[in-house]
Scaffold this motif. Sequence first.
Motif, PDB file in Angstrom:
ATOM      1  N   ILE A   1      -5.128   7.612  79.959  1.00 36.68           N
ATOM      2  CA  ILE A   1      -5.664   8.947  79.693  1.00 36.68           C
ATOM      3  C   ILE A   1      -4.975   9.865  80.688  1.00 36.68           C
ATOM      4  CG2 ILE A   1      -7.688  10.425  79.766  1.00 36.68           C
ATOM      5  CD1 ILE A   1      -9.407   8.022  79.186  1.00 36.68           C
ATOM      6  N   ILE A   2      -4.351  10.920  80.196  1.00 35.54           N
ATOM      7  CA  ILE A   2      -3.714  11.892  81.081  1.00 35.54           C
ATOM      8  C   ILE A   2      -4.620  13.112  81.134  1.00 35.54           C
ATOM      9  CG2 ILE A   2      -1.699  13.342  81.462  1.00 35.54           C
ATOM     10  CD1 ILE A   2      -0.084  11.172  79.969  1.00 35.54           C
ATOM     11  N   ILE A   3      -5.048  13.466  82.341  1.00 36.24           N
ATOM     12  CA  ILE A   3      -5.974  14.581  82.557  1.00 36.24           C
ATOM     13  C   ILE A   3      -5.208  15.684  83.286  1.00 36.24           C
ATOM     14  CG2 ILE A   3      -8.164  15.285  83.578  1.00 36.24           C
ATOM     15  CD1 ILE A   3      -8.878  12.229  83.597  1.00 36.24           C
ATOM     16  N   GLY A   4      -5.108  16.862  82.642  1.00 38.01           N
ATOM     17  CA  GLY A   4      -4.399  17.998  83.229  1.00 38.01           C
ATOM     18  C   GLY A   4      -5.368  18.979  83.869  1.00 38.01           C
ATOM     19  N   PHE A   5      -4.998  19.497  85.024  1.00 33.45           N
ATOM     20  CA  PHE A   5      -5.848  20.425  85.778  1.00 33.45           C
ATOM     21  C   PHE A   5      -5.209  21.815  85.837  1.00 33.45           C
ATOM     22  CE2 PHE A   5      -6.705  16.149  87.188  1.00 33.45           C
ATOM     23  CZ  PHE A   5      -8.081  16.101  87.168  1.00 33.45           C
ATOM     24  N   SER A   6      -6.026  22.839  86.030  1.00 32.47           N
ATOM     25  CA  SER A   6      -5.560  24.227  86.025  1.00 32.47           C
ATOM     26  C   SER A   6      -4.723  24.589  87.250  1.00 32.47           C
ATOM     27  CB  SER A   6      -6.758  25.177  85.926  1.00 32.47           C
ATOM     28  OG  SER A   6      -7.637  24.979  87.020  1.00 32.47           O
ATOM     29  N   GLU A   7      -4.769  23.779  88.293  1.00 27.23           N
ATOM     30  CA  GLU A   7      -4.009  24.022  89.516  1.00 27.23           C
ATOM     31  C   GLU A   7      -3.921  22.718  90.293  1.00 27.23           C
ATOM     32  OE1 GLU A   7      -6.185  26.283  92.634  1.00 27.23           O
ATOM     33  OE2 GLU A   7      -7.709  26.506  91.080  1.00 27.23           O
ATOM     34  N   PRO A   8      -3.044  22.629  91.307  1.00 27.84           N
ATOM     35  CA  PRO A   8      -2.942  21.393  92.084  1.00 27.84           C
ATOM     36  C   PRO A   8      -4.282  21.007  92.720  1.00 27.84           C
ATOM     37  CG  PRO A   8      -1.066  22.810  92.539  1.00 27.84           C
ATOM     38  CD  PRO A   8      -2.044  23.623  91.709  1.00 27.84           C
ATOM     39  N   MET A   9      -4.546  19.712  92.686  1.00 26.61           N
ATOM     40  CA  MET A   9      -5.792  19.176  93.223  1.00 26.61           C
ATOM     41  C   MET A   9      -5.528  18.490  94.558  1.00 26.61           C
ATOM     42  SD  MET A   9      -7.899  20.094  90.903  1.00 26.61           S
ATOM     43  CE  MET A   9      -9.363  19.172  91.320  1.00 26.61           C
ATOM     44  N   TRP A  10      -6.571  18.408  95.377  1.00 23.06           N
ATOM     45  CA  TRP A  10      -6.500  17.728  96.662  1.00 23.06           C
ATOM     46  C   TRP A  10      -6.915  16.286  96.450  1.00 23.06           C
ATOM     47  CZ3 TRP A  10      -4.522  18.035 101.268  1.00 23.06           C
ATOM     48  CH2 TRP A  10      -5.043  17.257 102.292  1.00 23.06           C
ATOM     49  N   ASP A  11      -6.019  15.333  96.778  1.00 24.18           N
ATOM     50  CA  ASP A  11      -6.337  13.914  96.668  1.00 24.18           C
ATOM     51  C   ASP A  11      -6.671  13.390  98.050  1.00 24.18           C
ATOM     52  OD1 ASP A  11      -6.644  11.259  95.971  1.00 24.18           O
ATOM     53  OD2 ASP A  11      -4.501  10.853  95.983  1.00 24.18           O
ATOM     54  N   ASP A  12      -7.945  13.194  98.266  1.00 21.84           N
ATOM     55  CA  ASP A  12      -8.410  12.741  99.570  1.00 21.84           C
ATOM     56  C   ASP A  12      -8.788  11.264  99.524  1.00 21.84           C
ATOM     57  OD1 ASP A  12      -9.020  12.997 102.225  1.00 21.84           O
ATOM     58  OD2 ASP A  12     -10.996  13.853 101.905  1.00 21.84           O
ATOM     59  N   GLY A  13      -8.250  10.531  98.522  1.00 19.02           N
ATOM     60  CA  GLY A  13      -8.589   9.130  98.399  1.00 19.02           C
ATOM     61  C   GLY A  13     -10.063   8.923  98.139  1.00 19.02           C
ATOM     62  N   LEU A  14     -10.619   9.757  97.243  1.00 18.69           N
ATOM     63  CA  LEU A  14     -12.065   9.766  97.026  1.00 18.69           C
ATOM     64  C   LEU A  14     -12.572   8.608  96.177  1.00 18.69           C
ATOM     65  CD1 LEU A  14     -12.391  13.590  96.383  1.00 18.69           C
ATOM     66  CD2 LEU A  14     -13.017  12.352  98.439  1.00 18.69           C
ATOM     67  N   GLY A  15     -11.682   7.754  95.708  1.00 14.28           N
ATOM     68  CA  GLY A  15     -12.119   6.623  94.898  1.00 14.28           C
ATOM     69  C   GLY A  15     -11.986   6.917  93.423  1.00 14.28           C
ATOM     70  N   GLY A  16     -12.329   5.915  92.631  1.00 17.38           N
ATOM     71  CA  GLY A  16     -12.157   6.024  91.193  1.00 17.38           C
ATOM     72  C   GLY A  16     -13.342   6.664  90.498  1.00 17.38           C
ATOM     73  N   PRO A  17     -13.106   7.173  89.301  1.00 16.30           N
ATOM     74  CA  PRO A  17     -14.176   7.799  88.532  1.00 16.30           C
ATOM     75  C   PRO A  17     -15.108   6.763  87.922  1.00 16.30           C
ATOM     76  CG  PRO A  17     -12.156   7.758  87.272  1.00 16.30           C
ATOM     77  CD  PRO A  17     -11.817   7.226  88.633  1.00 16.30           C
TER      78      PRO A  17
END
Length: 186
Positions: free
Chosen positions: A94-110
């Motif tokens: 599944i490819i999920i597109g966002f409106s702007e760059p996101m911060w990846d803080d290693g928050l874990g999986g959904p």
Amino acid sequence: QKTDATATDTSGSGVSTTVWTYPANVICTNDNILNPTFSASVDGTYTVTLTVTDVAGNTNADSFQLTWDETAPTIVSTDPVDGAVNIPVVNGSIIIGFSEPMWDDGLGGPDSNLPDGGGEWNGDYTWLNATYGNLTDLTDYYINLTGLGLQDMAGNALTGDLNITFTTGDFTDPVANAGLDQDTVD
């Protein structure tokens, strides 16, 4: 944003004035002090300039970039689309597109019922590729981003519908059985 500006005069006459200049969308608490607080009325990146004049009338200027972002990011696209049906049961993503760059803080999986799930951000963090293993025919699957604390680079939390669903199709061949061989007896 509070500045950390400095103004010195090494020639000895002393600093006479400090003046900040900036575009109309920028808001400054006091443009005649050394370290005011800046904000903006519209998201964007702005050039803010400090001009320092000494007692002898000499001037020098330096600028910084003020980036102001108060707009929350959203999911702008998914592939497959949210609510899709007849999705193949083979390994996929599944490819999920966002409106702007996101911060990846290693928050874990959904939260998800996808088997063998994984995920990887693209280089500019504007889409997430969530992979999965083989699926089961005629089954509803989901990936839910709620509760992950996803945010953009400015710290604005992801908003909107954060649950993506799809249903697999029927890709299992039916079983055919013609029965036992029939002998004809005369």
